[in-house]
Design a protein around this motif. Structure first.
Motif, PDB file in Angstrom:
ATOM      1  N   ARG A   9      -7.870   9.311 -21.539  1.00  0.00           N
ATOM      2  CA  ARG A   9      -7.850   8.864 -20.138  1.00  0.00           C
ATOM      3  C   ARG A   9      -9.193   8.341 -19.673  1.00  0.00           C
ATOM      4  NH1 ARG A   9      -5.153  13.871 -18.097  1.00  0.00           N
ATOM      5  NH2 ARG A   9      -3.025  13.710 -18.831  1.00  0.00           N
ATOM      6  N   VAL A  26       0.838  -1.192   0.000  1.00  0.00           N
ATOM      7  CA  VAL A  26       0.000   0.000   0.000  1.00  0.00           C
ATOM      8  C   VAL A  26       0.878   1.248   0.000  1.00  0.00           C
ATOM      9  CG1 VAL A  26      -1.598   1.335   1.397  1.00  0.00           C
ATOM     10  CG2 VAL A  26      -1.982  -1.092   1.088  1.00  0.00           C
ATOM     11  N   TYR A  75      -7.722   9.702  -5.269  1.00  0.00           N
ATOM     12  CA  TYR A  75      -6.719  10.726  -5.585  1.00  0.00           C
ATOM     13  C   TYR A  75      -6.568  10.839  -7.091  1.00  0.00           C
ATOM     14  CZ  TYR A  75      -5.385   9.550  -0.768  1.00  0.00           C
ATOM     15  OH  TYR A  75      -5.401   9.271   0.571  1.00  0.00           O
ATOM     16  N   ALA A  76      -6.517   9.677  -7.776  1.00  0.00           N
ATOM     17  CA  ALA A  76      -6.376   9.692  -9.236  1.00  0.00           C
ATOM     18  C   ALA A  76      -7.586  10.359  -9.873  1.00  0.00           C
ATOM     19  CB  ALA A  76      -6.212   8.265  -9.751  1.00  0.00           C
ATOM     20  N   ILE A 108      -6.602   5.761  -2.846  1.00  0.00           N
ATOM     21  CA  ILE A 108      -5.647   5.966  -3.941  1.00  0.00           C
ATOM     22  C   ILE A 108      -6.409   6.172  -5.246  1.00  0.00           C
ATOM     23  CG2 ILE A 108      -3.749   4.936  -5.247  1.00  0.00           C
ATOM     24  CD1 ILE A 108      -2.927   3.501  -2.683  1.00  0.00           C
ATOM     25  N   LEU A 162      -4.676  19.137  -9.294  1.00  0.00           N
ATOM     26  CA  LEU A 162      -3.494  18.343  -8.957  1.00  0.00           C
ATOM     27  C   LEU A 162      -3.060  18.583  -7.519  1.00  0.00           C
ATOM     28  CD1 LEU A 162      -1.552  19.009 -12.243  1.00  0.00           C
ATOM     29  CD2 LEU A 162      -2.684  16.896 -11.583  1.00  0.00           C
ATOM     30  N   LEU A 163      -2.938  19.866  -7.161  1.00  0.00           N
ATOM     31  CA  LEU A 163      -2.490  20.146  -5.795  1.00  0.00           C
ATOM     32  C   LEU A 163      -3.564  19.727  -4.778  1.00  0.00           C
ATOM     33  CD1 LEU A 163      -0.051  21.282  -4.316  1.00  0.00           C
ATOM     34  CD2 LEU A 163      -1.239  23.454  -4.169  1.00  0.00           C
ATOM     35  N   TYR A 211       2.984  23.642 -13.319  1.00  0.00           N
ATOM     36  CA  TYR A 211       3.364  24.880 -12.646  1.00  0.00           C
ATOM     37  C   TYR A 211       4.835  25.245 -12.824  1.00  0.00           C
ATOM     38  CZ  TYR A 211      -1.040  24.767 -10.040  1.00  0.00           C
ATOM     39  OH  TYR A 211      -2.349  24.762  -9.691  1.00  0.00           O
ATOM     40  N   LEU A 268      -4.070  13.516  -0.578  1.00  0.00           N
ATOM     41  CA  LEU A 268      -3.222  12.338  -0.402  1.00  0.00           C
ATOM     42  C   LEU A 268      -2.453  12.416   0.916  1.00  0.00           C
ATOM     43  CD1 LEU A 268      -1.171  10.493  -3.015  1.00  0.00           C
ATOM     44  CD2 LEU A 268       0.063  11.303  -1.049  1.00  0.00           C
ATOM     45  N   ALA A 284      -7.460  14.126  -9.424  1.00  0.00           N
ATOM     46  CA  ALA A 284      -6.411  14.754 -10.218  1.00  0.00           C
ATOM     47  C   ALA A 284      -6.803  14.860 -11.684  1.00  0.00           C
ATOM     48  CB  ALA A 284      -5.117  13.961 -10.081  1.00  0.00           C
ATOM     49  N   GLU A 298      -7.419   2.289   1.795  1.00  0.00           N
ATOM     50  CA  GLU A 298      -6.362   2.764   0.904  1.00  0.00           C
ATOM     51  C   GLU A 298      -6.705   2.512  -0.555  1.00  0.00           C
ATOM     52  OE1 GLU A 298      -4.499   4.848   1.696  1.00  0.00           O
ATOM     53  OE2 GLU A 298      -3.132   4.458   3.324  1.00  0.00           O
ATOM     54  N   ASP A 354      -1.055  30.363  -8.458  1.00  0.00           N
ATOM     55  CA  ASP A 354      -2.508  30.284  -8.606  1.00  0.00           C
ATOM     56  C   ASP A 354      -3.166  31.609  -8.253  1.00  0.00           C
ATOM     57  OD1 ASP A 354      -3.075  27.859  -9.673  1.00  0.00           O
ATOM     58  OD2 ASP A 354      -3.190  26.804  -7.766  1.00  0.00           O
ATOM     59  N   ILE A 385       2.277  18.066 -11.321  1.00  0.00           N
ATOM     60  CA  ILE A 385       2.274  19.428 -10.785  1.00  0.00           C
ATOM     61  C   ILE A 385       3.455  20.205 -11.356  1.00  0.00           C
ATOM     62  CG2 ILE A 385       2.648  20.756  -8.669  1.00  0.00           C
ATOM     63  CD1 ILE A 385       0.941  18.637  -7.226  1.00  0.00           C
ATOM     64  N   MET A 410       1.744   7.098  -6.421  1.00  0.00           N
ATOM     65  CA  MET A 410       0.680   8.073  -6.702  1.00  0.00           C
ATOM     66  C   MET A 410       1.161   9.482  -6.393  1.00  0.00           C
ATOM     67  SD  MET A 410      -2.508   8.068  -7.604  1.00  0.00           S
ATOM     68  CE  MET A 410      -3.068   9.671  -8.143  1.00  0.00           C
ATOM     69  N   LEU A 422       1.744  12.541  -9.041  1.00  0.00           N
ATOM     70  CA  LEU A 422       1.096  13.847  -8.901  1.00  0.00           C
ATOM     71  C   LEU A 422       2.139  14.948  -8.914  1.00  0.00           C
ATOM     72  CD1 LEU A 422      -1.675  13.220  -6.247  1.00  0.00           C
ATOM     73  CD2 LEU A 422      -2.001  14.005  -8.573  1.00  0.00           C
ATOM     74  N   ARG A 448      -5.782  23.024 -13.307  1.00  0.00           N
ATOM     75  CA  ARG A 448      -4.536  22.461 -12.789  1.00  0.00           C
ATOM     76  C   ARG A 448      -4.538  22.428 -11.263  1.00  0.00           C
ATOM     77  NH1 ARG A 448       0.154  27.052 -13.858  1.00  0.00           N
ATOM     78  NH2 ARG A 448      -0.870  28.745 -12.760  1.00  0.00           N
ATOM     79  N   ARG A 449      -5.410  23.219 -10.649  1.00  0.00           N
ATOM     80  CA  ARG A 449      -5.493  23.173  -9.183  1.00  0.00           C
ATOM     81  C   ARG A 449      -5.967  21.822  -8.665  1.00  0.00           C
ATOM     82  NH1 ARG A 449      -7.323  29.283  -7.767  1.00  0.00           N
ATOM     83  NH2 ARG A 449      -6.561  29.991  -9.760  1.00  0.00           N
ATOM     84  N   SER A 493      -5.538  17.234  -5.031  1.00  0.00           N
ATOM     85  CA  SER A 493      -5.396  15.787  -4.888  1.00  0.00           C
ATOM     86  C   SER A 493      -4.191  15.460  -4.018  1.00  0.00           C
ATOM     87  CB  SER A 493      -5.259  15.166  -6.276  1.00  0.00           C
ATOM     88  OG  SER A 493      -4.907  13.827  -6.179  1.00  0.00           O
ATOM     89  N   PHE A 494      -3.084  16.183  -4.221  1.00  0.00           N
ATOM     90  CA  PHE A 494      -1.881  15.925  -3.434  1.00  0.00           C
ATOM     91  C   PHE A 494      -2.140  16.195  -1.948  1.00  0.00           C
ATOM     92  CE2 PHE A 494       2.264  16.563  -1.629  1.00  0.00           C
ATOM     93  CZ  PHE A 494       3.035  15.618  -2.271  1.00  0.00           C
TER      94      PHE A 494
END
Lengths: 118, 492
Positions: free
Chosen positions: B108, A83, B147-148, B144, B159-160, A102, B166, B151, B140, A114, A98, A90, A94, B156-157, B162-163
């Motif tokens: 995708r 896990v 999160y995908a 996970i 992405l952050l 950016y 995470l 994203a 989990e 932003d 990013i 993942m 990401l 584009r925000r 999602s991070f």
């Protein structure tokens, strides 16, 4: 000196707090992932050491041994490691996306970009 | 039929594997996903019927008897949660084809459906399993995949967002893992029912109290209890519309189910609420969580973000019900799991229709939109009324029980707070309705067409469901009272 005898748990606590601190204090996304990994690893060490008995062997029948370590938490941690690898993958994926979007992986700079966009 | 319990999780997970290689055939991917989602709903209904007819369903995986093997254990509470998760994902699918086509890059789409099925299977797994470590693993899997999914938002925000989800989500589930480790040291078992039997012998130890603390905090991060909700608003705002519909209706609900299970079934109500003061810990957080996010929602200029903050507030209502530790409070909490899932899914679907036609969910975009998209905004109004809790809607049924629970436990000021926060909900729902129905279209704005029927039908189905379950309350109230009885009665 009983507390020294439990040194493995002290290592767990130190690792856990180190990882947690890195996650909170660092704004670099890769360092955050490293912090998360340290944090998770501390839990792995915790599980592994709690099932170990002094002098215990693997739970396979061998003549003359009576003391066995508990294999179950070890197996659980194999799952948790998988896990953890998936989470790291993942997070890194990401971070790459990013960076492409950016041009930076510093959280404060991303936020600044932003905000200036609005 | 005896393997229904296993199929509940296996069907979406297997379908995810089938869908993954269909990169060139997104339409086929959608067909497979829809089939799997509806099949999953059928299985959930079958399980619910079994539970209602014969009581708790036990399923020993691979024939290994519990507590050694992994046991799936389904009673009225988790059969209800399974129905919520699989029902929402089935209703989302007809909506998904066009919405995903518009919001996710063509290459995708198949992976999107793959992640969707994984998230779905993970959430169902959390709800169905009777094994503590299994809960962690399914948490989990669903996290996970989520999160995908988040994203994949166009901004584009995403992405952050999602991070950040995470990072917070991982800390939450790792806390849960630590807590489960402590429980295992003390009892030598991971089976929830077995834990419930063995814990009373060792509860008076620091280890068990520590386990309780880690599990509570970890799960509260996942269910977005104020002030641990920080990941939620951004994640819901920037995720593709369909993901927001799905996650808002299911992800936090399943985490709440886990909290209920641990507090009431595993640790037992005496330990959680008498030995440890969870009532006094949760109640102020729930009240703050109802009031502050509602206030923040009233100042938002993006409808998705506004509804996301409203979701945090709604979690507050559910936790308030839990914190009473009475039968009525638990009924209100379980009822709201269902009613809020239906209502919020309808609202976010209406927003999905707006995004489909206008490309965004900013309040400035919806000015006067109701003249051109009356059906979309009609559904929004109907579900909005349920969110506020107007009589004859599902939201009212919950609030009624919540107020009853507050009065029943002699805390009338809390009943007043519940009613006052409903007024705050009026403020933020009205903000959207006012913009859409009363303001004029900006001059020179392109003429919009009504959203296609493929999007409108599921939206209206859910909006009408929020009305239906406000009038016909037999099913939901019946399930909630059975669930409350199981939670308070302890596990046999």
């Amino acid at each position: 000196m009983q507390w020294l005898g439990l040194y493995n748990y002290w290592i767990v606590i130190v690792l856990m707090m180190t990882g947690f601190y890195i996650v909170i204090a660092q704004s670099n996304l890769i360092k955050k992932i490293i912090g998360l990994n340290i944090f998770q690893t501390s839990v792995f060490v915790f599980y592994i050491s709690l099932s170990k008995r002094d002098g215990g062997t693997a739970p396979i029948y061998v003549a003359g041994t009576t003391d066995y370590s508990n294999p179950l938490p070890h197996v659980l941690i194999l799952t948790a490691i998988v896990v953890g690898v998936a989470l790291t993958a993942m997070g890194l994926a990401l971070a790459v996306r990013i960076y492409e979007a950016y041009g930076t992986i510093e959280e404060d700079e991303i936020q600044a970009r932003d905000d200036s966009e609005q | 039929m005896e393997h229904l319990a296993a199929l509940q999780v296996i069907v979406p997970l297997l379908a995810a594997v089938l869908v993954m290689p269909l990169v060139r055939w997104p339409r086929t991917a959608w067909v497979v996903t829809t089939g799997a989602a509806w099949l999953t709903l059928g299985i959930a209904l079958g399980l619910l019927r079994q539970v209602l007819a014969d009581g708790t369903v036990h399923y020993a995986h691979g024939g290994w008897e519990p507590p050694w093997g992994i046991e799936y254990r389904i009673d009225a509470l988790n059969a209800f949660v399974l129905l919520i998760v699989s029902g929402v994902s089935a209703l989302v699918m007809p909506f998904a084809r066009l919405s995903v086509q518009r919001e996710v890059p063509h290459a995708r789409i198949a992976w999107f459906y793959c992640a969707f099925l994984l998230a779905n299977g993970g959430l169902l797994g959390i709800a169905i399993t009777g094994d503590a470590f299994n809960i962690f693993v399914f948490f989990e899997i669903s996290a996970i995949a989520s999160y995908a999914l988040i994203a994949m938002g166009r901004n584009r925000r995403a992405l952050l967002s999602s991070f950040q989800y995470l990072v917070m989500g991982t800390i939450g589930t790792t806390f849960l893992l630590i807590g489960i480790g402590f429980l295992y040291i003390m009892t030598g078992t991971l089976n929830l029912a077995d834990l419930a039997q063995r814990l009373p012998g060792v509860t008076d130890t620091a280890t068990i109290r520590t386990a309780f603390a880690f599990i509570s905090v970890g799960v509260c991060v996942k269910l977005a209890l104020f002030p641990l909700h920080l990941w939620l608003p951004n994640a819901y705002t920037y995720a593709p519309s369909i993901v927001t519909v799905f996650l808002s209706a299911t992800a936090t609900k399943v985490a709440i189910y886990v909290l209920l299970r641990f507090f009431y079934s595993v640790f037992g109500v005496e330990f959680s609420f008498d030995t440890l003061p969870m009532g006094t810990v949760l109640m102020p957080l729930a009240l703050l969580g109802m009031v502050l996010p509602s206030l923040i929602a009233a100042f938002q200029t993006d409808i998705k973000r506004l509804l996301a903050y409203s979701s945090v507030a709604q979690v507050g209502y559910i936790i308030l019900g839990i914190s009473f530790a009475t039968s009525l409070g638990l009924m209100a909490a379980v009822l709201h799991l269902f009613n809020h899932a239906v209502t919020k899914a309808a609202l976010f679907m209406a927003v999905g229709c707006i995004v489909y036609r206008t490309g965004g969910a900013g309040l400035d975009r919806v000015a006067g939109i109701a003249r051109e998209m009356p059906w979309t905004m009609g559904a929004f109004v109907l579900a909005g009324l349920s969110l506020i809790g107007i009589p004859l809607t599902a939201g009212f049924v919950t609030k009624w029980h919540l107020v009853l629970a507050a009065l029943d436990s002699g805390r009338w000021p809390i009943a007043v707070v519940v009613l006052a926060t409903s007024l705050l909900a009026v403020v933020y729902v009205w903000k959207v309705i006012e913009a859409a129905w009363l303001q004029p279209r900006p001059i020179g704005a392109p003429r919009l067409r009504e959203a296609p029927a493929e999007l409108l039908v599921p939206t209206w189905l859910l909006a009408l469901a929020s009305l239906f379950f406000g009038i016909h309350t037999d099913f939901t109230v019946g399930m909630a009272s059975r669930a409350a009885a199981i939670l308070l009665g302890g596990w046999p």
